[in-house]
Scaffold this motif. Structure first.
Motif, PDB file in Angstrom:
ATOM      1  N   ALA A 164     -33.170  24.723 -16.319  1.00 31.67           N
ATOM      2  CA  ALA A 164     -33.106  23.580 -17.250  1.00 31.67           C
ATOM      3  C   ALA A 164     -33.196  24.043 -18.801  1.00 31.67           C
ATOM      4  O   ALA A 164     -33.999  25.093 -19.115  1.00 31.67           O
ATOM      5  N   ARG A 165     -32.588  23.370 -19.700  1.00 31.72           N
ATOM      6  CA  ARG A 165     -32.847  23.648 -20.975  1.00 31.72           C
ATOM      7  C   ARG A 165     -33.666  22.753 -21.541  1.00 31.72           C
ATOM      8  O   ARG A 165     -34.521  22.172 -20.980  1.00 31.72           O
ATOM      9  N   GLU A 166     -34.048  22.690 -22.931  1.00 26.98           N
ATOM     10  CA  GLU A 166     -35.033  21.966 -23.576  1.00 26.98           C
ATOM     11  C   GLU A 166     -34.876  20.534 -23.257  1.00 26.98           C
ATOM     12  O   GLU A 166     -33.734  20.068 -22.992  1.00 26.98           O
ATOM     13  N   ASN A 167     -36.053  19.783 -23.002  1.00 26.42           N
ATOM     14  CA  ASN A 167     -35.942  18.222 -22.674  1.00 26.42           C
ATOM     15  C   ASN A 167     -35.215  18.136 -21.373  1.00 26.42           C
ATOM     16  O   ASN A 167     -34.829  16.839 -21.196  1.00 26.42           O
ATOM     17  N   GLN A 168     -35.049  19.159 -20.523  1.00 25.51           N
ATOM     18  CA  GLN A 168     -34.389  18.684 -19.185  1.00 25.51           C
ATOM     19  C   GLN A 168     -35.581  18.912 -18.049  1.00 25.51           C
ATOM     20  O   GLN A 168     -36.288  19.836 -18.252  1.00 25.51           O
ATOM     21  N   GLU A 169     -35.521  18.206 -17.058  1.00 26.60           N
ATOM     22  CA  GLU A 169     -36.416  18.639 -15.995  1.00 26.60           C
ATOM     23  C   GLU A 169     -35.629  19.042 -14.805  1.00 26.60           C
ATOM     24  O   GLU A 169     -34.873  18.633 -14.525  1.00 26.60           O
ATOM     25  N   GLU A 170     -36.268  20.159 -14.325  1.00 33.04           N
ATOM     26  CA  GLU A 170     -35.660  20.952 -13.084  1.00 33.04           C
ATOM     27  C   GLU A 170     -36.010  20.419 -11.832  1.00 33.04           C
ATOM     28  O   GLU A 170     -36.996  19.688 -11.726  1.00 33.04           O
ATOM     29  N   VAL A 171     -35.207  20.213 -10.815  1.00 32.81           N
ATOM     30  CA  VAL A 171     -35.412  19.920  -9.480  1.00 32.81           C
ATOM     31  C   VAL A 171     -35.586  21.113  -8.447  1.00 32.81           C
ATOM     32  O   VAL A 171     -34.536  21.976  -8.615  1.00 32.81           O
ATOM     33  N   PRO A 172     -36.611  21.189  -7.905  1.00 36.35           N
ATOM     34  CA  PRO A 172     -36.861  22.411  -7.113  1.00 36.35           C
ATOM     35  C   PRO A 172     -36.109  22.521  -5.766  1.00 36.35           C
ATOM     36  O   PRO A 172     -35.854  23.622  -5.311  1.00 36.35           O
ATOM     37  N   ASP A 173     -35.432  21.501  -5.292  1.00 35.44           N
ATOM     38  CA  ASP A 173     -34.660  21.784  -4.239  1.00 35.44           C
ATOM     39  C   ASP A 173     -33.575  20.012  -4.173  1.00 35.44           C
ATOM     40  O   ASP A 173     -33.531  19.384  -4.814  1.00 35.44           O
ATOM     41  N   TYR A 174     -32.658  20.591  -3.189  1.00 35.53           N
ATOM     42  CA  TYR A 174     -31.798  19.440  -3.060  1.00 35.53           C
ATOM     43  C   TYR A 174     -31.558  19.153  -1.642  1.00 35.53           C
ATOM     44  O   TYR A 174     -31.103  20.175  -0.973  1.00 35.53           O
ATOM     45  N   LEU A 175     -31.946  17.971  -0.972  1.00 34.59           N
ATOM     46  CA  LEU A 175     -31.811  17.812   0.387  1.00 34.59           C
ATOM     47  C   LEU A 175     -32.764  18.744   1.210  1.00 34.59           C
ATOM     48  O   LEU A 175     -32.499  18.949   2.156  1.00 34.59           O
ATOM     49  N   GLY A 176     -33.569  19.335   0.751  1.00 32.02           N
ATOM     50  CA  GLY A 176     -34.383  20.322   1.120  1.00 32.02           C
ATOM     51  C   GLY A 176     -33.903  21.646   1.175  1.00 32.02           C
ATOM     52  O   GLY A 176     -34.725  22.884   1.407  1.00 32.02           O
ATOM     53  N   PHE A 177     -32.858  21.899   0.411  1.00 36.51           N
ATOM     54  CA  PHE A 177     -32.566  23.241   0.085  1.00 36.51           C
ATOM     55  C   PHE A 177     -32.917  23.736  -1.106  1.00 36.51           C
ATOM     56  O   PHE A 177     -32.907  23.061  -2.002  1.00 36.51           O
ATOM     57  N   PRO A 178     -33.690  24.891  -0.990  1.00 36.88           N
ATOM     58  CA  PRO A 178     -34.214  25.491  -2.217  1.00 36.88           C
ATOM     59  C   PRO A 178     -33.383  25.862  -3.238  1.00 36.88           C
ATOM     60  O   PRO A 178     -32.134  26.336  -2.901  1.00 36.88           O
TER      61      PRO A 178
END
Length: 399
Positions: free
Chosen positions: A42-56
């Motif tokens: 993610a860039r500045e002011n963005q929040e990363e998601v660590p997985d999607y539907l359990g897929f890393p």
């Protein structure tokens, strides 16, 4: 099947590349497959998601390209190779490869894992639009190197396939984009939303949905400025918004929308217009059609396959788009044909669901894996068609 997706763009950035990856992951989840995503952070002011539907999701650092805020770039690191070695995929999927995807192509060769590249972004066209002549000059040679190191390239439209073949990219197959026909449908039309855009209830609503970036050509909607019988609505956000607000003084800018809000916005339009000439597909046109809205697009790239003139919309020449747009809008809004155009727009997406497109993709995966089992893959540095400079750029060891 275990699928490793190396995506040039992914969440939290929302665009055509990340959306198609999400639909693929959802299909893999429903069908019990394994997956991993390697993508820019993610860039500045963005929040990363660590997985999607359990897929890393494995992240690499992100840098900004000068002048192109809408095209973040992931910096290849050892994490790409390490993640692939640990995951041991049956196939590697490169989503719109250019920088991070090149590292994925290199790793695929080194690990002797079959690889499919999906062409989604007209890098050379973007570079020309942003006056990056050095990037435009070398883009096609670099793309040819990446794609020809893979076993198959998938392209979304006939124009794109011809362009890739003209640039000597081999084994190109057609793979379009699916559309969610339940989310995007005429029943989502909202009279309350329309009245919020036009309190008089008398104007026809003409709209655009997408990123507000230079390559989208939104400024060409200025041909509708000053029309008292029309209300222009712009859905989306991006670096060009301040400039576009000045160029389209009568337009309503509602910002980026998603989910049901986006579906309502599409269905509440009377005509959808997309003016960018660099679209390899143009999912926004397809979503508007699913919503029962006739569409106008450029006679260039992906829209040529999606818009059947006089049936579900009109195509305009890029050079005269601004001048021709008012006449095209009037032609579509003709009461004698408008209702039929709306019906045809919806009917044109009936065989283009994401479920059908993902099943087709799985077929391409199986074809590539079976071929790789018959014919052993070479290491990238030994590939007979790979230029030595490209092998070095990707980190391959060559004699």
């Amino acid at each position: 099947m275990r699928v490793a997706i190396v995506a040039e763009s992914f969440l939290p950035n929302v665009n055509g590349v990340s959306n198609s990856v999400l639909r693929i992951l959802e299909h893999l989840y429903r069908t019990g497959q394994g997956a991993i995503v390697i993508a820019p952070g993610a860039r500045e002011n963005q929040e990363e998601v660590p997985d999607y539907l359990g897929f890393p999701i494995v992240r690499v650092p992100t840098v900004k390209v000068p002048l192109i805020d809408s095209l973040p770039v992931g910096v290849p690191t050892l994490a790409v190779d390490e993640a692939l070695r640990e995951f041991k995929p049956d196939i590697i999927h490169l989503a719109s490869p250019f920088v991070l995807g090149a590292a994925g192509a290199f790793a695929a060769r080194q690990l002797r894992i079959p690889c499919v590249a999906v062409y989604q972004t007209d890098i050379a066209g973007f570079a020309t639009k942003y006056h990056l002549s050095a990037l435009a000059y070398g883009a096609w040679e670099w793309m040819r190197t990446i794609h020809n190191s893979c076993q198959m390239t998938l392209a979304p439209s006939s124009m794109t396939i011809h362009s890739l073949e003209d640039h000597r990219i081999k084994n190109v197959r057609h793979w379009g984009r699916g559309v969610d026909a339940q989310r995007f449908q005429p029943a989502k039309r909202s009279e309350a939303l329309r009245l919020s855009w036009d309190p008089t209830g008398k104007k026809k609503i003409i709209g655009f949905v997408g990123r507000l970036a230079a390559e989208k050509g939104v400024h060409r909607l200025s041909g509708l400025n000053g029309r008292d019988d029309l209300q222009l609505v712009i859905v989306g956000d991006g670096p060009e918004r301040p400039l576009l607000e000045a160029q389209l003084p009568d337009a309503i800018f509602v910002g980026a929308l998603g989910g049901e809000e986006l579906a309502q916005a599409y269905a509440s339009l009377d005509v959808f217009v997309h003016a960018g000439e660099f679209e390899t597909f143009c999912q926004a046109i397809q979503e508007a059609q699913a919503s029962g809205v006739p569409t106008i697009g450029p006679r260039a790239g992906g829209p040529i396959d999606l818009i059947e003139e006089g049936h579900n919309g009109l195509l305009l020449d890029v050079d005269t788009f601004v001048e021709d747009l008012p006449f095209a809008v009037d032609a579509i809004l003709d009461p004698e044909i408008y209702r039929e155009l709306c019906i045809n727009a919806r009917a044109s997406i009936f065989d283009k669901t994401w479920d059908a497109l993902c099943q087709q993709l799985m077929g391409y995966y199986r074809e590539v894996v079976e071929e790789a089992n018959r014919v052993p893959l070479t290491i990238l540095g030994q590939h007979p068609e790979l230029p030595r400079w490209a092998a070095r750029a990707l980190g391959a060891r060559v004699a």
